[in-house]
Scaffold this active site. Structure first.
Site, short mmCIF file in Angstrom:
data_model
loop_
_atom_site.label_atom_id
_atom_site.label_comp_id
_atom_site.label_asym_id
_atom_site.label_seq_id
_atom_site.Cartn_x
_atom_site.Cartn_y
_atom_site.Cartn_z
N ALA A 133 0.84 -1.20 0.00
CA ALA A 133 0.00 0.00 0.00
C ALA A 133 0.88 1.24 0.00
O ALA A 133 1.89 1.30 0.70
CB ALA A 133 -0.91 -0.01 1.23
N SER A 157 2.96 2.33 -2.09
CA SER A 157 4.34 2.12 -2.54
C SER A 157 4.65 2.87 -3.84
O SER A 157 5.80 2.87 -4.29
CB SER A 157 4.62 0.62 -2.73
OG SER A 157 3.78 0.09 -3.74
N THR A 176 -11.55 -0.87 -11.65
CA THR A 176 -12.27 -2.08 -11.27
C THR A 176 -12.98 -1.96 -9.92
O THR A 176 -13.60 -2.92 -9.47
CB THR A 176 -11.31 -3.28 -11.20
OG1 THR A 176 -10.30 -3.00 -10.23
CG2 THR A 176 -10.67 -3.55 -12.56
N HIS A 230 -7.55 9.60 -7.24
CA HIS A 230 -6.97 8.96 -8.41
C HIS A 230 -7.43 9.65 -9.69
O HIS A 230 -6.64 9.87 -10.61
CB HIS A 230 -7.35 7.47 -8.47
CG HIS A 230 -6.41 6.58 -7.73
ND1 HIS A 230 -5.21 6.19 -8.25
CD2 HIS A 230 -6.51 5.99 -6.52
CE1 HIS A 230 -4.60 5.40 -7.38
NE2 HIS A 230 -5.37 5.26 -6.32
#
Length: 170
Positions: free
Chosen positions: A11, A13, A35, A50
């Site tokens: 997570a 990273s 997704t 995002h």
């Protein structure tokens, strides 16, 4: 067949950022294949963050499970992410790990028959704390097995560590 770049890591990273840079280097108009299901407000906020990272060059398509029903021939596609995609199978299969793995592998196999440049983001759950409950342990197993399945088929594999990509295949 798809040309596959598989990016995995823990997570936060740097997986998604690295994947996005790769896609933008490889295409003027990449496709972002999301997704995720929106499970709660926190998750909705993560999705918005995002989305804000992508500019007008990107086409975004949301698909919870049936990746193969879309035509991506000749395109650069960033699939983010396998973990959320698998969560959808796991949940829909009533947490039955074998059924979820079989369904995910079958869908993945159909999906990668397309001639596309595919960049895939996933998570290395097995490198973290041992899950405390049975469902979480099952999901960590499911994730690990699916990561292995995809990585074997991938042309290139990266492991992200603290924002640094480490090429481990290809």
């Amino acid at each position: 067949m798809a040309t596959i770049t598989f990016i995995t890591g823990g997570a936060r990273s740097g997986k998604s950022s690295f994947a996005q840079r790769l896609a933008e280097q490889q295409s003027e108009n990449p496709v972002y294949l999301a997704t995720a299901r929106i499970w709660d407000e926190d998750f909705a906020n993560r999705i918005k963050r995002h989305q804000a990272d992508r500019d007008e060059r990107w086409t975004t398509l949301e698909e919870e499970k049936e990746l193969s029903k879309h035509d991506f021939a000749g395109q650069t596609v960033l699939l983010d992410c396998i973990t959320l995609w698998l969560t959808n199978f796991f949940y829909d299969c009533n947490y039955q790990i074998d059924e979820a793995l079989e369904a995910a592998k079958a869908e993945w196999t159909k999906f990668i028959k397309q001639d596309m440049n595919l960049i895939v983001v996933s998570n290395e759950l097995g490198m973290g704390v041992h899950p405390e409950n049975e469902s979480a342990r099952k999901f960590a197993d499911l994730q690990g097995w699916m990561n292995q399945f995809i990585a074997k088929q991938a042309d290139t594999v990266y492991l992200m560590v603290a924002g640094i990509e480490v090429k481990i295949k290809g």
